[in-house]
Enzyme design. Structure first.
Site, mmCIF file in Angstrom:
data_model
loop_
_atom_site.group_PDB
_atom_site.id
_atom_site.type_symbol
_atom_site.label_atom_id
_atom_site.label_comp_id
_atom_site.label_asym_id
_atom_site.label_seq_id
_atom_site.Cartn_x
_atom_site.Cartn_y
_atom_site.Cartn_z
ATOM 1 N N HIS A 68 0.564 4.089 -2.847
ATOM 2 C CA HIS A 68 0.204 5.474 -2.549
ATOM 3 C C HIS A 68 1.321 6.459 -2.880
ATOM 4 C CE1 HIS A 68 -3.663 5.121 0.078
ATOM 5 N NE2 HIS A 68 -3.685 4.316 -0.969
ATOM 6 N N HIS A 109 -6.193 -6.089 -3.697
ATOM 7 C CA HIS A 109 -7.053 -6.235 -2.517
ATOM 8 C C HIS A 109 -7.264 -7.690 -2.098
ATOM 9 C CE1 HIS A 109 -8.896 -1.908 -2.455
ATOM 10 N NE2 HIS A 109 -7.653 -1.957 -2.036
ATOM 11 N N TRP A 123 -10.438 -8.579 2.634
ATOM 12 C CA TRP A 123 -11.205 -8.912 1.427
ATOM 13 C C TRP A 123 -11.238 -10.434 1.194
ATOM 14 C CZ3 TRP A 123 -8.222 -4.526 1.821
ATOM 15 C CH2 TRP A 123 -8.789 -3.324 1.425
ATOM 16 N N ARG A 137 0.830 -1.214 0.000
ATOM 17 C CA ARG A 137 0.000 0.000 0.000
ATOM 18 C C ARG A 137 0.863 1.262 0.000
ATOM 19 N NH1 ARG A 137 -4.463 2.951 3.406
ATOM 20 N NH2 ARG A 137 -5.876 3.315 1.667
HETATM 21 FE FE1 DDH Z 1 -6.459 -0.260 -1.613
HETATM 22 N N1 DDH Z 1 -7.381 0.242 0.136
HETATM 23 N N2 DDH Z 1 -7.723 0.911 -2.643
HETATM 24 N N3 DDH Z 1 -5.421 -0.658 -3.304
HETATM 25 N N4 DDH Z 1 -5.131 -1.334 -0.520
HETATM 26 C C1 DDH Z 1 -7.084 -0.213 1.387
HETATM 27 C C2 DDH Z 1 -6.136 -1.146 1.722
HETATM 28 C C3 DDH Z 1 -5.234 -1.678 0.802
HETATM 29 C C4 DDH Z 1 -8.760 1.633 -2.131
HETATM 30 C C5 DDH Z 1 -9.034 1.831 -0.781
HETATM 31 C C6 DDH Z 1 -8.418 1.138 0.239
HETATM 32 C C7 DDH Z 1 -5.741 -0.210 -4.555
HETATM 33 C C8 DDH Z 1 -6.926 0.432 -4.898
HETATM 34 C C9 DDH Z 1 -7.812 0.974 -4.012
HETATM 35 C C10 DDH Z 1 -4.065 -2.049 -1.045
HETATM 36 C C11 DDH Z 1 -3.577 -1.960 -2.338
HETATM 37 C C12 DDH Z 1 -4.208 -1.297 -3.384
HETATM 38 C C13 DDH Z 1 -7.963 0.418 2.339
HETATM 39 C C14 DDH Z 1 -7.928 0.180 3.842
HETATM 40 C C15 DDH Z 1 -8.793 1.238 1.634
HETATM 41 C C16 DDH Z 1 -9.903 2.111 2.183
HETATM 42 C C17 DDH Z 1 -6.879 1.054 4.526
HETATM 43 C C18 DDH Z 1 -6.838 0.839 6.022
HETATM 44 O O1 DDH Z 1 -7.872 1.052 6.675
HETATM 45 O O2 DDH Z 1 -5.782 0.421 6.517
HETATM 46 C C19 DDH Z 1 -9.558 2.192 -3.203
HETATM 47 C C20 DDH Z 1 -10.759 3.085 -3.028
HETATM 48 C C21 DDH Z 1 -8.982 1.755 -4.373
HETATM 49 C C22 DDH Z 1 -9.484 1.985 -5.747
HETATM 50 O O3 DDH Z 1 -10.412 2.844 -5.924
HETATM 51 C C23 DDH Z 1 -9.168 1.295 -6.782
HETATM 52 C C24 DDH Z 1 -4.670 -0.512 -5.477
HETATM 53 C C25 DDH Z 1 -4.676 -0.118 -6.960
HETATM 54 C C26 DDH Z 1 -3.712 -1.183 -4.752
HETATM 55 C C27 DDH Z 1 -2.374 -1.705 -5.216
HETATM 56 O O4 DDH Z 1 -1.561 -2.061 -4.453
HETATM 57 C C28 DDH Z 1 -2.061 -1.770 -6.646
HETATM 58 C C29 DDH Z 1 -3.504 -2.893 -0.018
HETATM 59 C C30 DDH Z 1 -2.346 -3.883 -0.212
HETATM 60 C C31 DDH Z 1 -4.237 -2.666 1.134
HETATM 61 C C32 DDH Z 1 -4.070 -3.342 2.508
HETATM 62 C C33 DDH Z 1 -3.266 -2.488 3.438
HETATM 63 C C34 DDH Z 1 -3.124 -3.081 4.826
HETATM 64 O O5 DDH Z 1 -2.653 -2.342 5.695
HETATM 65 O O6 DDH Z 1 -3.439 -4.249 5.042
#
Ligand code: DDH
Length: 287
Positions: free
Chosen positions: A48, A171, A187, A44
């Site tokens: 980001h 996810h 998820w 993540r």
């Molecule tokens: Fe995500 N993401 N993501 N995400 N994401 C969250 C957690 C993780 C969105 C929202 C959230 C991608 C796309 C989207 C990962 C990877 C990727 C959380 C929860 C939210 C909310 C955060 C928390 O409470 O800790 C949304 C909206 C989108 C979208 O619109 C497409 C993408 C593209 C990726 C990537 O890596 C390519 C990962 C891994 C997590 C888990 C993090 C954790 O601490 O566990």
């Protein structure tokens, strides 16, 4: 391999493999975090750092690591990512020659490969920028929204519908935290292994609104332990997205191939690589 000569250090593939191995060893050692791994939060962080890219202005992206600074680090979307940055700090201290920008992306590669995902080619060459390069808030997706928002955000980075779906397979990993995003739960049942489970669950489970005081999210009807965000459900309520969800649900090899390509593109957005910067294949410690 390489050495320190006349005050400047030219790192070679071996040196990156050593940093890779240090991150992998730390992942193994610090297994009392969340579901047993810092891997998901490292992915993540890399996402980001990269996902702020705007192709029109060439601003944002992984070249800069501007999330180190308060304005960007404090953006709501980045809540909780200090855990990932702090996890990597001792690795930075042990290898001061690597930029934070290259380190964060390398950590994303390590996490994906060590969580049994596909091989991700890695190219270093990112330079850290100062606070003035922080991007404005609002460049990362808002989970409460739908298809139009997804396209606005990801088209701005230069992605198409297929790529949006392939990226979203991340996810399969990790979970939501009430003290970070406000949402709750994982998820999939295997949140520390890269799989195409996310797509299978999206298609095959029955999803209902969760009855709670938190932000609107869905839960699986069968066990009520898994979750989907409104933006996740957008991928099956839209024909152009859904055809890719169906393909990836059926074919894990296709998902791995497309995920590797699209995450490489994400991690390299806005990075001005030198002409001779050839991608490295770094070895998983699990092989
Ligand atoms: Fe995500 N993401 N993501 N995400 N994401 C969250 C957690 C993780 C969105 C929202 C959230 C991608 C796309 C989207 C990962 C990877 C990727 C959380 C929860 C939210 C909310 C955060 C928390 O409470 O800790 C949304 C909206 C989108 C979208 O619109 C497409 C993408 C593209 C990726 C990537 O890596 C390519 C990962 C891994 C997590 C888990 C993090 C954790 O601490 O566990």
């Amino acid at each position: 391999s390489s050495g320190e000569t006349s005050g400047f250090f030219q790192p070679k593939q071996d040196d990156y493999q050593k940093v890779y191995n240090q991150i992998a060893a730390r992942l193994e050692e610090k297994d009392d975090y969340d579901d047993g791994s810092y891997g998901p939060v490292l992915v993540r962080l890399a996402w980001h750092a990269s996902g702020t890219y705007d192709k029109e202005t060439g601003t944002g992206g992984s070249n800069g690591a501007t999330m180190r600074f308060a304005p960007e680090g404090d953006h709501g979307a980045n809540a909780g990512l200090a855990a990932a940055r702090d996890f990597l700090e001792p690795v930075k201290q042990a290898n001061p020659w690597i930029s934070y920008s290259d380190l964060w992306i390398l950590a994303g590669v390590v996490a994906i490969q060590e969580m049994l995902g596909p091989q991700i080619p890695y190219r270093p060459g990112r330079k850290d920028k100062d606070i003035a390069a922080c991007t404005p808030d609002g460049r990362l997706p808002d989970a409460t929204q739908g298809n139009k928002h997804l396209r606005d955000i990801f088209y701005r980075m230069g992605f198409n519908d297929q790529e949006i779906v392939a990226l979203s397979g991340a996810h399969a990993l990790g979970r939501c935290h009430t003290d970070r995003s406000g949402f709750t739960g994982p998820w999939t049942f295997s949140p520390t292994v890269v799989t195409n489970e996310y797509y299978k669950l999206l298609l095959n489970e029955k999803w209902q609104w969760k009855n709670w005081k938190g932000p609107k999210q869905l839960e699986d009807k069968t066990t009520k332990t898994l979750m989907m965000l409104p933006t996740d459900m957008a991928l099956v309520s839209d024909k152009s997205f859904k055809q890719w969800v169906e393909k990836y649900a059926k074919d894990n090899d296709l998902f791995f191939k497309d995920f590797s390509a699209v995450i490489t593109k994400l991690f390299e957005l806005g990075v001005p690589f030198a002409e001779n910067a050839t991608p490295m294949t770094l070895k998983p410690t699990t092989a």
